[in-house]
Design an enzyme around this catalytic site. Structure first.
Site, PDB file in Angstrom:
ATOM      1  CB  SER A  96      -7.441  18.938 -16.383  1.00 34.96           C
ATOM      2  OG  SER A  96      -8.066  17.808 -15.822  1.00 34.96           O
ATOM      3  CG  ASP A 237      -7.990  13.676 -16.703  1.00 36.54           C
ATOM      4  OD1 ASP A 237      -8.990  14.371 -16.414  1.00 36.54           O
ATOM      5  OD2 ASP A 237      -6.836  13.984 -16.342  1.00 36.54           O
TER       6      ASP A 237
END
Length: 449
Positions: A96, A237
């Site tokens: 991430s 995301d």
């Protein structure tokens, strides 16, 4: 939290704790847990992604599970592909917003939601036991490759329409969003300027899309007289937004604006957020027919509550949004399309942002050894209840105490040896006084633990 899985899957430094050997075992454990079926797998742009992805694939195939490899793919595309191909689970190889030396393994359910802590605990149990399913030679899983990007864009265009065209600067942070986010914006009819959009594992800016890391995006929006800047982290995301004046729009403000827009678009209903989100959201969405529900920190908790309550929108004050009408996977790319639709229907972002109330938020981190966290939290809970004159208490993730015009959250970090204090008040003076008192309380509790 388990030995391997933290608050967002497994996330470690590559070839230290996160090795191909561990990735192979995770694949075997997931295949054993599923007992068959199909798994979609994708990776972000990190240099170690292919190595770890191949190891997970080998583990899955050895248990008789079929694998669909979608290659370089942002997390939202993995979530989309799971549902599109009717898979039983999905895996993203990503860390991430962590630095490039990190990577991770995150597992998704068939409905696009991340694995819950209970499901991850079961994977750990299988992994630790080493008791993996072994498929005979003629029942080993099959591997095929697929590219769902075109279908993702086609489906997104069915849900989001613009009446006008805009100039959009997209900063993908050299992450996996590079291969999808600018293209979706172009298909919406916008003029797109790309920044940091060559998908290399060598990240030019810090990956978390915040005011500091997006200074180049802010300058570009201003210089190009663009209508908006959209930015992502490594696996896209998350979303970070810069308005038409070249100002980073604070996470809390964007969360409130998007929640409000979703209520206008889909009608009144429940908005799900986490215990570290402020009052601005409640104050902004109430007149629009929104009711705010707070849950534990982490996208899986938000998705879970959305599914349970049939919520309209969910998000964390970190740019992680979940749009349940689209998918239960956090999706910064689809979120970017919705931001453009909101501007198209309601006007320039700099003007919209003025409508959201602004309060004073303060944050502090205090060192606390992991083994002291549980006892320190018990002491904090006991003492906070005596020291502060509050009206409501929420204890689903840490301790949050609330009054009419302030709140304080005491919460142990899920990823570092620290205790976090987050608070909000209507005035600077009140916020500082509360922080002073809260800090003393936490330091004393850690000392006594």
């Amino acid at each position: 939290m388990g030995k391997y899985f933290g608050t967002s899957g497994i996330r470690e430094v590559v070839n230290e704790k996160l090795t191909p050997e561990l990735a192979l075992k995770v694949g075997k454990a997931l295949g054993t847990y599923l007992g068959g079926g199909t798994v979609v797998i994708g990776k972000d742009t990190r240099t170690s992604g292919e190595m770890l992805k191949q190891a997970v694939i080998s583990g899955l195939l050895s248990t008789g599970v079929d694998v669909i490899d979608i290659g370089l793919a942002p997390t939202p595309l993995t979530g989309f592909a799971i549902k599109r191909y009717g898979a039983d689970a999905g895996v993203t190889i990503t860390a991430s917003h962590n630095p490039p030396e990190y990577n991770g393994i995150k597992v998704w359910q068939s409905n696009g939601m991340a694995y819950t802590p209970d499901m991850e605990a079961e994977l750990e149990r299988i992994l630790e036991s080493g008791n993996f399913k072994k498929a005979p030679w003629n029942e080993i899983g099959t591997l095929r490759r697929a590219d769902p990007k075109g279908e993702y864009i086609k489906k997104a265009l069915e849900m989001v329409q613009l009446d006008n065209s805009y100039t959009v600067v997209v900063d993908s942070g050299n992450g996996a969003g590079s291969i999808l986010s600018p293209y979706l914006q172009r298909e919406l009819g916008n003029r797109v300027i790309s920044l940091n959009s060559h998908p290399s594992g060598f990240f030019i800016r810090e990956l978390e899309p915040n005011a500091k890391s997006l200074s180049a995006l802010a300058k570009t929006v201003k210089a190009m007289k663009a209508d908006v800047g959209i930015a992502h982290d490594g696996d896209a995301d998350r979303i970070g937004v810069v308005d038409d004046q070249g100002n980073f729009v604070e996470y809390e403000v964007m969360l409130s604006l998007m929640a409000g827009y979703m209520l206008r678009k889909f009608g009144k209903g429940k908005i799900v957020t986490t215990v570290d989100a402020g009052f601005a959201l409640d104050d902004y969405v109430k007149p629009l027919g929104g009711e705010v529900i707070r849950t534990r920190v982490g996208d899986v908790a938000v998705a879970d509550e959305l599914a349970r309550h049939g919520g309209v929108f969910g998000g964390e004050p970190s740019g992680t949004w979940i749009i349940p009408q689209w998918n239960l996977t956090p999706d910064g790319i689809f979120a970017g399309a919705l931001v453009l639709e909101m501007i198209d229907k309601l006007g320039p972002l700099s003007e919209l942002a003025k409508e959201v109330p602004r309060y004073v938020t303060l944050r502090a981190k205090i060192s606390c050894p992991n083994e002291k966290k549980a006892e320190a939290m018990e002491i904090i809970a006991r003492e906070a209840l005596k020291s502060f004159d509050y009206e409501r208490l929420i204890d689903i993730d840490g301790i949050r105490i609330e009054s009419e015009d302030w709140w304080i959250l005491f919460r142990p970090s899920g990823t570092e040896p620290i205790m976090r204090i987050t608070l909000e008040a209507h005035t600077e003076e009140k916020a500082r006084a509360l922080m002073e008192k809260a800090r003393v309380l936490v330091e004393r509790a850690i000392g006594e633990a």
